[in-house]
Design an enzyme around this catalytic site. Structure first.
Site, PDB file in Angstrom:
ATOM      1  N   LYS A   1     -11.481  -9.642   2.928  1.00  0.00           N
ATOM      2  CA  LYS A   1     -12.646  -9.181   2.174  1.00  0.00           C
ATOM      3  C   LYS A   1     -12.525  -9.487   0.683  1.00  0.00           C
ATOM      4  O   LYS A   1     -13.487  -9.919   0.057  1.00  0.00           O
ATOM      5  CB  LYS A   1     -12.820  -7.667   2.336  1.00  0.00           C
ATOM      6  CG  LYS A   1     -13.573  -7.243   3.559  1.00  0.00           C
ATOM      7  CD  LYS A   1     -13.956  -5.768   3.466  1.00  0.00           C
ATOM      8  CE  LYS A   1     -12.758  -4.916   3.112  1.00  0.00           C
ATOM      9  NZ  LYS A   1     -13.117  -3.543   2.728  1.00  0.00           N
TER      10      LYS A   1
ATOM     11  N   ARG B   1       2.244  -3.756  -1.375  1.00  0.00           N
ATOM     12  CA  ARG B   1       1.953  -2.349  -1.133  1.00  0.00           C
ATOM     13  C   ARG B   1       2.843  -1.802  -0.007  1.00  0.00           C
ATOM     14  O   ARG B   1       3.133  -2.488   0.956  1.00  0.00           O
ATOM     15  CB  ARG B   1       0.483  -2.164  -0.734  1.00  0.00           C
ATOM     16  CG  ARG B   1      -0.507  -2.552  -1.816  1.00  0.00           C
ATOM     17  CD  ARG B   1      -1.911  -2.502  -1.257  1.00  0.00           C
ATOM     18  NE  ARG B   1      -2.903  -2.872  -2.263  1.00  0.00           N
ATOM     19  CZ  ARG B   1      -4.147  -3.242  -1.982  1.00  0.00           C
ATOM     20  NH1 ARG B   1      -4.547  -3.291  -0.725  1.00  0.00           N
ATOM     21  NH2 ARG B   1      -4.992  -3.547  -2.955  1.00  0.00           N
TER      22      ARG B   1
ATOM     23  N   ARG C   1      -3.734   1.762  10.538  1.00  0.00           N
ATOM     24  CA  ARG C   1      -4.919   1.648   9.683  1.00  0.00           C
ATOM     25  C   ARG C   1      -6.022   0.871  10.378  1.00  0.00           C
ATOM     26  O   ARG C   1      -7.211   1.200  10.250  1.00  0.00           O
ATOM     27  CB  ARG C   1      -4.544   0.957   8.361  1.00  0.00           C
ATOM     28  CG  ARG C   1      -3.691   1.800   7.430  1.00  0.00           C
ATOM     29  CD  ARG C   1      -3.199   0.980   6.263  1.00  0.00           C
ATOM     30  NE  ARG C   1      -4.284   0.483   5.440  1.00  0.00           N
ATOM     31  CZ  ARG C   1      -4.192  -0.596   4.658  1.00  0.00           C
ATOM     32  NH1 ARG C   1      -3.080  -1.307   4.631  1.00  0.00           N
ATOM     33  NH2 ARG C   1      -5.213  -0.966   3.919  1.00  0.00           N
TER      34      ARG C   1
ATOM     35  N   ARG D   1       0.935 -10.821   1.651  1.00  0.00           N
ATOM     36  CA  ARG D   1      -0.052 -10.422   0.647  1.00  0.00           C
ATOM     37  C   ARG D   1       0.620  -9.752  -0.547  1.00  0.00           C
ATOM     38  O   ARG D   1       1.420  -8.839  -0.393  1.00  0.00           O
ATOM     39  CB  ARG D   1      -1.084  -9.471   1.272  1.00  0.00           C
ATOM     40  CG  ARG D   1      -2.186  -9.079   0.297  1.00  0.00           C
ATOM     41  CD  ARG D   1      -3.352  -8.422   1.007  1.00  0.00           C
ATOM     42  NE  ARG D   1      -2.978  -7.130   1.586  1.00  0.00           N
ATOM     43  CZ  ARG D   1      -3.814  -6.379   2.303  1.00  0.00           C
ATOM     44  NH1 ARG D   1      -5.040  -6.819   2.554  1.00  0.00           N
ATOM     45  NH2 ARG D   1      -3.414  -5.218   2.788  1.00  0.00           N
TER      46      ARG D   1
ATOM     47  N   ARG E   1     -18.561   3.715   4.082  1.00  0.00           N
ATOM     48  CA  ARG E   1     -17.497   3.711   5.090  1.00  0.00           C
ATOM     49  C   ARG E   1     -17.841   4.624   6.266  1.00  0.00           C
ATOM     50  O   ARG E   1     -17.043   4.766   7.193  1.00  0.00           O
ATOM     51  CB  ARG E   1     -16.174   4.138   4.464  1.00  0.00           C
ATOM     52  CG  ARG E   1     -16.169   5.581   4.048  1.00  0.00           C
ATOM     53  CD  ARG E   1     -14.851   6.033   3.470  1.00  0.00           C
ATOM     54  NE  ARG E   1     -14.956   7.451   3.130  1.00  0.00           N
ATOM     55  CZ  ARG E   1     -14.337   8.025   2.124  1.00  0.00           C
ATOM     56  NH1 ARG E   1     -13.547   7.302   1.347  1.00  0.00           N
ATOM     57  NH2 ARG E   1     -14.481   9.315   1.879  1.00  0.00           N
TER      58      ARG E   1
END
Length: 218
Positions: free
Chosen positions: A18, A159, A170, A126, A92
């Site tokens: 995204k 992260r 998640r 990432r 959301r």
């Protein structure tokens, strides 16, 4: 870049690309990228009243309540005025979508679908620049200097929630939460789904779609 105002929502699981697709939309079409995650992280870093409230929920693994997020996002949308934008991370849930519809006309919803196993493998590569929220993906959107942000030269970090076992949970939660939102927008006939495994594969189709939609927009 375009005189017509175009408002879109981008939906995709964590790690679906995204952020990368949104940045390409910003660069190509001049849209504003309004990301709930970026706004909340910036406020947490700056220790604002919003940041303090958000930290209480996020640090305990809870979602920021609708009341806070609605006020934050609608306030930001009001600030940008009559400009085209892409909403990322909002709405959301169906209730947020209804609140948004009460003040904004959404022209299109871009739904990115990437297989969960692909995402879990991807997030290992990432890296982010926390102050700005810029995201780099090794092998596709690499930083010019390994481990450094392109704009500031500051260190990139990974992260804690990018660990495979955390990502899997998640993704399962995302599917459960976002299904009603997708159904809400599908009922209005504005969802277009793009499937693929990498952003560079999906982007050309998103770009063509937006060019066609913008030119048709009244």
């Amino acid at each position: 870049m375009y005189s017509k105002i175009f408002r879109t929502v981008i939906i995709g699981a964590p790690g679906s690309g995204k952020g990368t697709i949104s940045e390409l939309i910003v660069q190509t079409f001049g849209f504003l990228h309004i990301s709930s995650g970026d706004i909340l992280r910036q406020n947490i870093m700056n220790n604002t009243d919003l940041g303090k409230k958000a930290r209480q929920y996020i640090s305990s693994g809870r979602l920021v309540p609708d009341e806070i997020l609605n006020k934050t996002m609608l306030g930001r949308i009001t600030e940008v005025g009559n400009k085209s934008y892409i909403l990322d991370g909002f709405p959301r849930n169906k209730e947020q979508a209804e609140v948004l519809a009460g003040s904004e006309h959404i022209d299109a919803v871009i739904n990115l679908v990437v297989a969960h196993d692909v995402i879990i493998d991807r997030v290992k590569n990432r890296w982010i620049h926390p102050p700005s929220g810029r995201v780099y993906n090794i092998g596709f959107n690499d930083p010019r200097v390994p481990g450094k942000d392109d704009e500031t030269g500051e260190p990139l970090v990974q992260r804690e929630d990018d660990k495979p076992e955390v990502v899997k949970k998640r993704l399962q939660l995302y599917d459960k939460i976002m299904l009603p939102v997708l159904e809400y927008y599908k009922d209005r006939g504005i969802v277009t789904t793009f499937r693929g495994s990498r952003s560079k594969e999906i982007w050309p189709r998103v770009e063509l779609f937006l060019r066609e939609k913008i030119h048709k927009c009244p």
